[in-house]
Design a protein around this motif. Structure first.
Motif, PDB file in Angstrom:
ATOM      1  N   ASP A   1      -4.057   5.962   0.349  1.00  0.00           N
ATOM      2  CA  ASP A   1      -5.215   5.065   0.253  1.00  0.00           C
ATOM      3  C   ASP A   1      -5.649   4.881  -1.198  1.00  0.00           C
ATOM      4  OD1 ASP A   1      -5.301   4.679   2.971  1.00  0.00           O
ATOM      5  OD2 ASP A   1      -6.883   6.171   3.331  1.00  0.00           O
TER       6      ASP A   1
ATOM      7  N   ASP B   1      -3.096   2.698  -2.914  1.00  0.00           N
ATOM      8  CA  ASP B   1      -3.234   1.306  -2.483  1.00  0.00           C
ATOM      9  C   ASP B   1      -4.414   0.634  -3.174  1.00  0.00           C
ATOM     10  OD1 ASP B   1      -1.042   1.403  -0.830  1.00  0.00           O
ATOM     11  OD2 ASP B   1      -2.176   1.849   0.988  1.00  0.00           O
ATOM     12  N   THR B   2      -5.511   1.369  -3.297  1.00  0.00           N
ATOM     13  CA  THR B   2      -6.684   0.837  -3.984  1.00  0.00           C
ATOM     14  C   THR B   2      -6.364   0.560  -5.452  1.00  0.00           C
ATOM     15  OG1 THR B   2      -8.199   2.023  -2.525  1.00  0.00           O
ATOM     16  CG2 THR B   2      -9.086   1.282  -4.633  1.00  0.00           C
TER      17      THR B   2
ATOM     18  N   GLU C   1      -3.982  -2.432  -5.618  1.00  0.00           N
ATOM     19  CA  GLU C   1      -4.711  -3.673  -5.339  1.00  0.00           C
ATOM     20  C   GLU C   1      -5.562  -4.092  -6.530  1.00  0.00           C
ATOM     21  OE1 GLU C   1      -5.781  -6.967  -3.062  1.00  0.00           O
ATOM     22  OE2 GLU C   1      -4.285  -5.416  -2.622  1.00  0.00           O
TER      23      GLU C   1
ATOM     24  N   ASP D   1       4.868   3.479   2.277  1.00  0.00           N
ATOM     25  CA  ASP D   1       3.565   2.800   2.160  1.00  0.00           C
ATOM     26  C   ASP D   1       3.791   1.300   2.328  1.00  0.00           C
ATOM     27  OD1 ASP D   1       1.103   1.770   1.544  1.00  0.00           O
ATOM     28  OD2 ASP D   1       0.905   2.778  -0.391  1.00  0.00           O
ATOM     29  N   SER D   2       3.600   0.808   3.533  1.00  0.00           N
ATOM     30  CA  SER D   2       3.885  -0.602   3.828  1.00  0.00           C
ATOM     31  C   SER D   2       2.955  -1.546   3.070  1.00  0.00           C
ATOM     32  CB  SER D   2       3.763  -0.853   5.336  1.00  0.00           C
ATOM     33  OG  SER D   2       2.469  -0.515   5.800  1.00  0.00           O
ATOM     34  N   GLU D   3       1.723  -1.114   2.857  1.00  0.00           N
ATOM     35  CA  GLU D   3       0.771  -1.974   2.134  1.00  0.00           C
ATOM     36  C   GLU D   3       1.209  -2.168   0.687  1.00  0.00           C
ATOM     37  OE1 GLU D   3      -3.992  -2.118   0.974  1.00  0.00           O
ATOM     38  OE2 GLU D   3      -3.318  -0.965   2.719  1.00  0.00           O
TER      39      GLU D   3
ATOM     40  N   SER E   1       4.102  -4.484   0.527  1.00  0.00           N
ATOM     41  CA  SER E   1       3.632  -5.863   0.677  1.00  0.00           C
ATOM     42  C   SER E   1       3.086  -6.404  -0.644  1.00  0.00           C
ATOM     43  CB  SER E   1       2.550  -5.926   1.755  1.00  0.00           C
ATOM     44  OG  SER E   1       2.023  -7.221   1.873  1.00  0.00           O
ATOM     45  N   ASN E   2       2.361  -5.550  -1.360  1.00  0.00           N
ATOM     46  CA  ASN E   2       1.845  -5.947  -2.675  1.00  0.00           C
ATOM     47  C   ASN E   2       2.980  -6.248  -3.654  1.00  0.00           C
ATOM     48  OD1 ASN E   2      -0.915  -6.208  -2.734  1.00  0.00           O
ATOM     49  ND2 ASN E   2      -1.309  -4.043  -3.054  1.00  0.00           N
TER      50      ASN E   2
END
Length: 211
Positions: free
Chosen positions: A23, A26-27, A30, A64-66, A69-70
């Motif tokens: 998490d 990812d943050t 992002e 980490d799929s997210e 995706s990024n």
């Protein structure tokens, strides 16, 4: 790397905490992605940071799929940024139709791309003003056919806006009223044939259904 050290010291020995680590990453990813979109960092710098994250994930077999995706989005965003810059260049050239077309294409691919919706609205407003100004110039020089051509172009482009249709009606009414006045004056000085010619010219311009 600091990311690797963070994982080893705080998360690697506790499987339940891995999701917290992901998490946080990812943050971070992002945040960097948004900085790239907003021109705060370059594409190359974004890729360097993403590469560091990916190397840590590969080292510790983290999925980490997210983040994946990024990573994929970054390449498409690079293309969209190029398109966006092209749209801005069109606006600077006052080529608003092409700018609008570019912005619409961006929104089809990424509806949340920053500033595009506002820029498209700005381009549409500027194009409308541009057409109206061009039409007014034609009207002031009594080139009513030229004015009508520009206004009809605007009417066909801005199909959900009554501004141009209202202006077309106004121009036609002015032509009609001017023709009637000129015909009345001509009738007393040059005869009915001249009056008929003036009226026929007005009808040809306004259309037979105009009262």
């Amino acid at each position: 790397s600091k990311i690797s050290e963070l994982y080893v010291s705080n998360y690697s020995k506790n499987a339940n905490k891995q999701s917290d680590f992901i998490d946080k990453i990812d943050t971070y990813a992002e945040s960097n992605f948004n900085e790239y979109v907003n021109d705060s960092i370059s594409y190359d710098e974004l890729m360097r940071k993403y590469s560091t994250i990916q190397s840590v994930y590969d080292r510790f077999s983290i999925n980490d799929s997210e983040f994946e995706s990024n990573m994929k989005s970054a390449d498409s965003i690079k293309e969209l940024k190029t398109m966006y810059q092209k749209g801005i260049a069109y606006m600077e050239e006052k080529n608003y139709p092409d700018a609008i077309e570019v912005f619409e294409e961006i929104l089809k691919k990424s509806k949340n791309y920053p500033n595009v919706a506002d820029k498209m609205s700005e381009a549409k407003s500027a194009y409308k003003q541009q057409l109206m100004s061009q039409a007014d110039e034609k009207i002031n020089s009594k080139d009513y056919s030229g004015a009508l051509e520009i206004l009809e172009k605007g009417e066909n482009y801005f199909t959900d806006d009554s501004t141009f249709s209202s202006k077309i009606t106004e121009v036609k009414n002015n032509v009609k009223n001017t023709a009637l006045s000129e015909a009345e004056s001509a009738f007393s000085t040059e005869g009915y044939q001249k009056s008929i010619t003036i009226i026929e010219t007005a009808i040809s311009f306004c259309g037979e259904n105009e009262e």
